[in-house]
Write an enzyme that holds these catalytic residues in place. Structure first.
Site, PDB file in Angstrom:
ATOM      1  N   CYS A  75       0.866  -1.257   0.043  1.00 21.42           N
ATOM      2  CA  CYS A  75      -0.097   0.042   0.198  1.00 21.42           C
ATOM      3  C   CYS A  75       0.721   1.390   0.098  1.00 21.42           C
ATOM      4  CB  CYS A  75      -0.843  -0.032   1.194  1.00 21.42           C
ATOM      5  SG  CYS A  75      -0.093  -0.336   2.775  1.00 21.42           S
TER       6      CYS A  75
HETATM    7  C1  LIG Z   1       0.891  -4.846   3.559  1.00 20.19           C
HETATM    8  S1  LIG Z   1       2.073  -6.326   3.363  1.00 20.19           S
HETATM    9  C2  LIG Z   1       1.045  -7.663   4.281  1.00 20.19           C
HETATM   10  C3  LIG Z   1       0.987  -7.980   5.278  1.00 20.19           C
HETATM   11  C4  LIG Z   1       0.457  -9.211   5.932  1.00 20.19           C
HETATM   12  N1  LIG Z   1      -0.957  -9.210   5.108  1.00 20.19           N
HETATM   13  C5  LIG Z   1       0.231  -9.474   7.322  1.00 20.19           C
HETATM   14  O1  LIG Z   1      -0.766  -9.507   7.775  1.00 20.19           O
HETATM   15  O2  LIG Z   1       1.421  -9.672   7.827  1.00 20.19           O
HETATM   16  C6  LIG Z   1       2.567  -6.734   1.873  1.00 20.19           C
HETATM   17  C7  LIG Z   1       3.323  -7.574   1.559  1.00 20.19           C
HETATM   18  O3  LIG Z   1       3.593  -7.402   0.023  1.00 20.19           O
HETATM   19  C8  LIG Z   1       4.497  -8.034  -0.323  1.00 20.19           C
HETATM   20  N2  LIG Z   1       4.922  -7.985  -1.812  1.00 20.19           N
HETATM   21  C9  LIG Z   1       5.420  -6.974  -2.156  1.00 20.19           C
HETATM   22  N3  LIG Z   1       5.413  -6.701  -3.700  1.00 20.19           N
HETATM   23  C10 LIG Z   1       5.166  -8.160  -3.899  1.00 20.19           C
HETATM   24  C11 LIG Z   1       5.312  -8.902  -5.035  1.00 20.19           C
HETATM   25  N4  LIG Z   1       5.595  -8.358  -6.419  1.00 20.19           N
HETATM   26  N5  LIG Z   1       4.850 -10.013  -5.027  1.00 20.19           N
HETATM   27  C12 LIG Z   1       4.445 -10.804  -3.897  1.00 20.19           C
HETATM   28  N6  LIG Z   1       4.314 -10.186  -2.755  1.00 20.19           N
HETATM   29  C13 LIG Z   1       4.917  -8.888  -2.631  1.00 20.19           C
HETATM   30  C14 LIG Z   1       5.625  -7.402   0.631  1.00 20.19           C
HETATM   31  O4  LIG Z   1       6.740  -8.208   0.881  1.00 20.19           O
HETATM   32  C15 LIG Z   1       4.792  -7.295   1.910  1.00 20.19           C
HETATM   33  O5  LIG Z   1       5.212  -8.489   2.668  1.00 20.19           O
END
Ligand SMILES: C[S@@+](CC[C@H](N)C(=O)[O-])C[C@H]1O[C@@H](n2cnc3c(N)ncnc32)[C@H](O)[C@@H]1O
Length: 400
Positions: A75
């Site tokens: 985000c």
């Molecule tokens: C807002 S966090 C999610 C947190 C999780 N829902 C929790 O409750 O702990 C967003 C996640 O998206 C991952 N992310 C970013 N780009 C990504 C991609 N291209 N593919 C997969 N994951 C990705 C990041 O590493 C991060 O861990």
């Protein structure tokens, strides 16, 4: 019910779903350190994957046949109010929607910052998901009203195949507590009466009372009180030095279990994973609301103005009450479902074993009540459009 979590991070959302009674069958994230933390604590079903690679990921997810896909696409691209361009990462929201549209689980959950609602990325994702047949409940929820000792406003989108928009709103609202959870409710005596939080903007309040919710946890939260810090008027007043939050206390504020093992990652990574997470109690509360609806234990409340709508159409007061009672009964037989297509709703009702046992006269009355309710909702949906057409006609007349 089987859940897949995408963008799982350290696993805040998964833990909440697990605590509510769901089975997490698969979780993906592009960040190897986060996946390692997840695997140590939540389960070995987490894997490193770049979710932009839809063609690679979709067949795996499709084969798992999950009932729920949940996730919080990154985000940062729209988390600061106004101004910032939506970047590359915002495209991941559309990738998330496309994966869902391919797999088509019955339920979906998306968590994000409130600003995401106005983003082009969400508009694009919403169009993809609607096209795939989902109806939505879109709510801003403050985690402090769902057992989290922290003010944290988040956009929560819950979707279900075939459902009418707003189908879960009253259940989510009903699950909120009357008063916000305070930091003391969660951390007890560990923080004394006041505690220090390092703010994002240096002129902001830094000292908080234990008897209010803490501010939103971010990655730079746990810092020492600077020796030269001079309290400002908005700081919580009191005697003595405020407590300093440790990383374990911050994790507790996010609802992570006390025995959560962060030892595989560095401190900076831990701070980021913790700040990114969906607070566990918030995820648990949302998951519980979903589970209860899925089991037919709750149903959407009938709108009050359904009565006046019926009266306007010439129904006597006693008939109005009867139609309401029948609509509620039909809704119960539908297991709390409220579907966007009346034909699908009636077909589902007719398929219910308990409905088939009813006398033909009662069956017919239930069908009529459902149809009236569907007509009422349809008119309400069209009301803004009708108003706009009327306004346009009036201004055209004036201009002529
Ligand atoms: C807002 S966090 C999610 C947190 C999780 N829902 C929790 O409750 O702990 C967003 C996640 O998206 C991952 N992310 C970013 N780009 C990504 C991609 N291209 N593919 C997969 N994951 C990705 C990041 O590493 C991060 O861990």
């Amino acid at each position: 019910m089987r859940v897949v979590e995408l963008f799982c991070g350290a696993g805040g959302m998964s833990i909440g779903f697990k605590q509510a009674g769901f089975e997490i069958v698969h979780a993906l994230d592009a960040w190897p350190e986060a996946v390692e933390v997840y695997r140590r604590n939540v389960g070995r079903h987490a894997w490193v994957a770049d979710l932009k690679n839809i063609a690679e990921v979709a067949p795996i997810l499709f084969g798992l046949r999950p009932d729920v896909i949940a996730g919080g696409p990154p985000c940062q691209d729209y988390s600061s109010a106004g101004g910032r361009q939506e970047g590359d990462r915002a495209g991941l929201t559309a990738a998330y929607a496309m994966l869902i549209a391919i797999v088509r689980p019955e339920w979906i959950v998306m968590e994000n910052v409130p600003g995401a609602l106005k983003s082009k990325a969400w508009q694009q994702a919403e169009a993809i998901l609607r096209n795939a047949g989902y109806g939505f409940t879109i709510q801003l929820l403050d985690a402090a009203f769902y057992g989290v000792g922290q003010t944290r406003e988040r956009l929560i989108v819950v979707g279900r195949l075939g459902e009418e928009d707003g189908f879960l709103t009253d259940a989510l609202v009903a699950a909120a507590s009357r008063r916000p959870t305070t930091a003391r409710d969660v951390l007890g005596d560990a923080i004394g009466d006041r505690f220090y939080v390092h703010p994002r903007y240096m002129h902001k309040k830094r000292i908080w009372s234990a008897d209010e919710p803490a501010p939103t946890v971010r990655s730079t939260y746990a810092r020492r009180v600077p020796p030269d810090y001079v309290p400002i008027s908005t700081d919580a007043q009191g005697d003595g030095a405020p407590s300093e939050l440790t990383r374990d206390l911050v994790a507790a504020l996010q609802g992570f279990p006390a025995d959560f093992d962060w030892s595989s990652c560095g401190l900076e990574d831990r701070d980021r994973m913790g700040g990114n997470a969906v607070p566990v109690p918030l995820a648990r509360a949302i998951a519980t609301v979903i589970l209860q609806r899925h089991r037919g234990e709750t149903q959407p409340a009938l709108e009050r103005d359904f009565s006046s709508w019926l009266r306007d159409r010439g129904h006597a007061p006693s008939t109005v009450e009867d139609v309401r009672a029948k609509a509620n009964r039909a809704r119960r037989l539908l297991g709390g479902r409220i579907m966007s297509e009346i034909a699908a709703e009636v077909a589902k009702l007719e398929g219910a074993a308990a409905f088939q046992e009813l006398p033909a006269k009662t069956q017919s009355a239930l069908r009529v009540a459902l149809r009236l309710h569907a007509e009422f909702r349809q008119e309400r949906r069209q009301a803004p459009l009708k108003k706009a057409v009327k306004a346009r006609k009036t201004s055209a007349k004036k201009a002529a």
